[in-house]
Every structure is written in structure tokens, then in C-alpha cells.
Scaffold this motif. Structure first.
Motif, PDB file in Angstrom:
ATOM      1  N   VAL A  23       0.839  -1.208   0.000  1.00 20.31           N
ATOM      2  CA  VAL A  23       0.000   0.000   0.000  1.00 20.31           C
ATOM      3  C   VAL A  23       0.871   1.255   0.000  1.00 20.31           C
ATOM      4  CG1 VAL A  23      -1.641   1.330   1.413  1.00 20.31           C
ATOM      5  CG2 VAL A  23      -2.031  -1.101   1.001  1.00 20.31           C
ATOM      6  N   ASN A  24       2.042   1.157   0.616  1.00 21.44           N
ATOM      7  CA  ASN A  24       2.914   2.334   0.679  1.00 21.44           C
ATOM      8  C   ASN A  24       3.698   2.591  -0.606  1.00 21.44           C
ATOM      9  OD1 ASN A  24       2.115   3.307   3.147  1.00 21.44           O
ATOM     10  ND2 ASN A  24       3.619   2.109   4.286  1.00 21.44           N
ATOM     11  N   LEU A  25       3.407   1.823  -1.638  1.00 19.35           N
ATOM     12  CA  LEU A  25       4.004   2.088  -2.950  1.00 19.35           C
ATOM     13  C   LEU A  25       2.913   2.623  -3.874  1.00 19.35           C
ATOM     14  CD1 LEU A  25       6.111  -1.156  -3.355  1.00 19.35           C
ATOM     15  CD2 LEU A  25       7.004   1.140  -2.964  1.00 19.35           C
ATOM     16  N   ASP A  26       3.143   3.784  -4.482  1.00 19.67           N
ATOM     17  CA  ASP A  26       2.182   4.315  -5.447  1.00 19.67           C
ATOM     18  C   ASP A  26       2.179   3.438  -6.689  1.00 19.67           C
ATOM     19  OD1 ASP A  26       1.402   6.690  -4.047  1.00 19.67           O
ATOM     20  OD2 ASP A  26       3.372   7.536  -4.513  1.00 19.67           O
ATOM     21  N   THR A  27       0.995   3.121  -7.191  1.00 17.50           N
ATOM     22  CA  THR A  27       0.916   2.349  -8.444  1.00 17.50           C
ATOM     23  C   THR A  27      -0.166   2.910  -9.369  1.00 17.50           C
ATOM     24  OG1 THR A  27      -0.543   0.744  -7.349  1.00 17.50           O
ATOM     25  CG2 THR A  27       1.786   0.164  -7.477  1.00 17.50           C
TER      26      THR A  27
END
Ligand SMILES: [Zn+2]
Length: 382
Positions: A23-27
Motif C-alpha cells: 500500500v505504501n508504494l504508489d501504483t
């Protein structure tokens, strides 16, 4: 307690730590680099935990589509799980509001739609492969362009679906009860261009033909095709035209969204929309477009939903089904007559919204529900 649920309960901390990382990675769909980077985390976890094979389908515009496969050569059948890595959130969103827990709720961009569901799928496979001998191949297909209609992944999803006995879609469940989605409307997109005859509004008003006036007629006609009793809706969502206030407008355009519950309605309304004819003399209409997602008709989910309901009962909760106007990749697989069950992902609320969350205490149970569904498919004779 079921062996599968017990195993999954034992993995909950690991799943939650993976969820926080993901979740802490923007995609955002639009960033191939970011999506590929996040995908690598899932691939690594898959290899560490499950040890299956990974197939990557390279893409230029979007992140690479990925197939995580287990049990190759274990039988002729296949079970397909579908998840998507992309979210509607732009780069920088997770820095503003990273993963967080408040009471029994987990928050963060894309957690509900659908990073939690993606990991539930991975851990359900993990549970099955740890507890049982596989009799069919299992594939988790993760696409990267779902939020824009799966333009590059559709054909790969269809190819996998055609090899499968059942398809489980990890889109979020609906509402606080976590209802499964057993029918989804199909979607059509159309664009209308109108040519009128421009003229000076003060000097030659009568010589002009106003494209905006024609557009007004067309909007009323198109919206009027809506038939709630059949579940068919037409929405003219965007319209524009004209060049200056003192010019009889020479051109105008509109974009519309069609939703239908059956292929019959899709064909009937597409025909009406594509055959629009002008009301004013000396105007030209150019309508293009078509069905981009076929409807997911309830019959394709009936048997799998009955199984899911029975399993839920054994796991100690009741399960309901619902219809939705939103489309997913399940629309593609059901249209190929492959039994499809959707909404098997997270229970929570707020897809595409700032308050998006997942209910913590639902994660293991939904993961176990999916694991049992997979196991049941393994037991079914080909
Ligand atoms: Zn989604």
C-alpha cells in the motif's frame, strides 16, 4: 477450525506486513515504472513463499502483466485468480496518507481496491499448496491497466480464462456484509461529433446551422434511450462545442457511457446509438464507439456462489450476493462462458475515495473462503 483457516490465521502477520509494504508504494495506472516496482515485491514474496513459476508479459505503456503459476503438470484443469496492481491514485498519494490502522480498520490508497484482495489471493494459494496436493494448475494473473478498462491485458486474461474451469476475481466485496458480485453490467463508450454550418450570429444568423442546437436534440434522444426496467442506462457525461459567442456554432461533440445487463440490450442499444440521425437540416453526425466490457450475467456465477455460500456457513458467517453497475475483468471471463465469481477480495468501503479502508477481522476469513473454493475446484473431476 478448518485446516486452511488455521494456516491462514498463522500467516496473518506476514500478510499484513506485505500489505503495508504494498500500500505504501504508489501504483497509478499511468506509471509503468512504479507499477513494475511494486509488482516485483509481489513476485519476490510469491517465489519466497510458494516457489512457483513467474511469467511476465512485457508492456510498453503500462506495467508488465504477470502470471504467478503453481502446479504445472498436475492435471489438465486450471483455476484462475485475477487481481490488478494499478490504482486510481497519483504518484505522491501514499506519502500524504500512508498505510495506517485505526481500531479494526486499515487505511491507505488502493488498500480496498484492491491491494488487500491481491494479497488474499496470494495467501489463499499459499494455504492450498501448503495443505493439499494440487490436481490442477493455479494461476494468479495480476494486470496493471484494470482502472482504465484493461486495454492491454484483456486478451491475456481471456486467453487464461479459456484454459480455466473457474475464475475467481479479487475485486472488493460490497458493503459491510461483504456481498459477492454475481452480476455486473456491461459497458459501452461512444463519441459523437456534430458538424453544423458556422455563420455570423448578428449578420447571417439564418444562414447558419447551430451544431449545439443539434447536440441538444441528440442529448435528449440519447438520454431517453435509458430503460431502468431493463437495467439499461445511457449517460451523456461530456459535451462541448462552439468557438465564440457571436458565431453560430459549426461544431459540437459529446461522449456517452452505456450500461447494460444483457448482450441483447447491448446489441439493441448500440444499434440505436450508432444509427442516430440529424434533426436539423444540413447537419452531419459522426458517432463511433461500441461495447468495451460485455455484461457479466448472473448465470455464470450461480454454481460457484452456491459453493461459496456453503463454505461461508462452515466458516461461521453468512454470505450474500449482489448485482452492480460497475464492471471488472470478471465481465470478460463470464462473457466467454467460464464460471466466474467476483467480489472475493477485501471487505471494507470507499473504493476510489479518500476514506478507503479494509476491515481487519475479515481478511483471514475471506482468504480462507477463497482457499476453500480453490480446494473444492481441485476436487472436482475434470
Ligand atoms: Zn478494482
Amino acid at each position: 477450525m478448518s485446516k486452511l483457516l488455521e494456516f491462514i490465521n498463522g500467516q496473518q502477520d506476514a500478510l499484513l506486513s506485505d500489505l503495508e509494504n504494498l500500500v505504501n508504494l504508489d501504483t497509478p495506472t499511468s506509471s509503468k515504472a512504479l507499477v513494475d516496482q511494486a509488482m516485483q515485491i509481489v513476485i519476490t514474496r510469491f517465489q519466497e513463499l510458494l516457489g512457483g513459476s513467474v511469467e511476465s508479459i512485457p508492456q510498453e505503456k503500462y506495467g508488465n502483466q504477470v502470471k504467478l503459476c503453481l502446479g504445472e503438470g498436475s492435471g489438465s484443469g486450471q483455476i484462475l485468480l485475477i487481481a490488478h496492481m494499478d490504482t486510481v491514485w497519483p504518484e505522491g498519494e501514499t506519502a500524504k496518507r500512508p498505510f495506517r490502522q485505526e481500531g479494526q480498520r486499515l487505511y491507505g490508497p488502493g488498500i480496498f481496491d484492491m491491494k488487500c484482495g491481491l494479497l488474499q489471493g496470494l495467501y489463499a494459494m499459499y494455504a492450498v499448496v501448503s495443505q493439499y496436493k494440487l490436481t490442477k494448475k493455479m494461476v494468479l494473473f495480476i494486470n496493471t491497466d484494470e482502472e482504465v478498462g484493461s486495454p492491454s491485458s484483456r486478451k491475456w486474461i481471456e486467453e487464461e480464462a479459456l484454459k480455466s474451469d473457474a475464475v475467481f476475481v479479487l475485486e472488493p466485496a460490497l458493503g459491510p456484509l461483504g456481498k459477492l458480485k454475481t452480476s455486473r453490467k456491461g459497458v459501452g463508450r461512444f463519441a459523437l461529433e456534430i458538424e453544423g454550418v458556422p455563420a455570423h450570429s448578428g449578420i447571417n444568423h439564418s444562414e447558419g446551422v447551430n451544431a449545439l442546437q443539434e447536440l441538444a436534440h441528440q442529448i435528449l434522444y440519447l438520454q431517453g434511450l435509458t430503460d431502468y426496467s431493463k437495467g439499461s442506462t445511457v449517460n451523456v457525461g461530456i459535451a462541448s462545442g462552439g468557438t465564440a459567442v457571436n458565431v453560430v456554432s459549426g461544431q459540437a461533440r459529446a461522449e456517452l457511457d452505456l450500461r447494460i445487463e444483457s448482450m441483447d440490450e447491448a446489441e439493441r442499444l448500440s444499434r440505436h446509438i450508432l444509427n442516430v440521425s440529424p434533426v436539423l437540416a444540413n447537419t452531419k453526425l459522426h458517432m463511433r464507439g461500441g461495447i468495451i466490457r460485455p455484461p457479466m450475467e448472473q448465470a455464470m456465477s450461480r454454481k460457484l456462489f452456491a459453493s461459496a455460500q456453503a463454505i461461508a456457513g462452515e466458516l461461521g458467517f453468512s454470505l450474500e450476493e449482489t448485482a452492480t453497475g460497475g464492471a471488472s475483468d470478471g465481465n470478460f471471463t463470464a462473457a466467454l462462458n467460464i464460471p466466474t465469481l467476483d467480489g472475493l477480495g477485501a471487505v471494507g468501503h470507499g473504493a476510489h475515495a479518500l476514506d478507503e479502508y479494509v476491515e481487519l477481522d475479515s481478511i483471514s476469513l475471506r482468504c480462507a473462503l477463497l482457499a476453500h473454493l480453490i480446494k473444492e475446484q481441485m476436487e472436482e473431476l475434470n
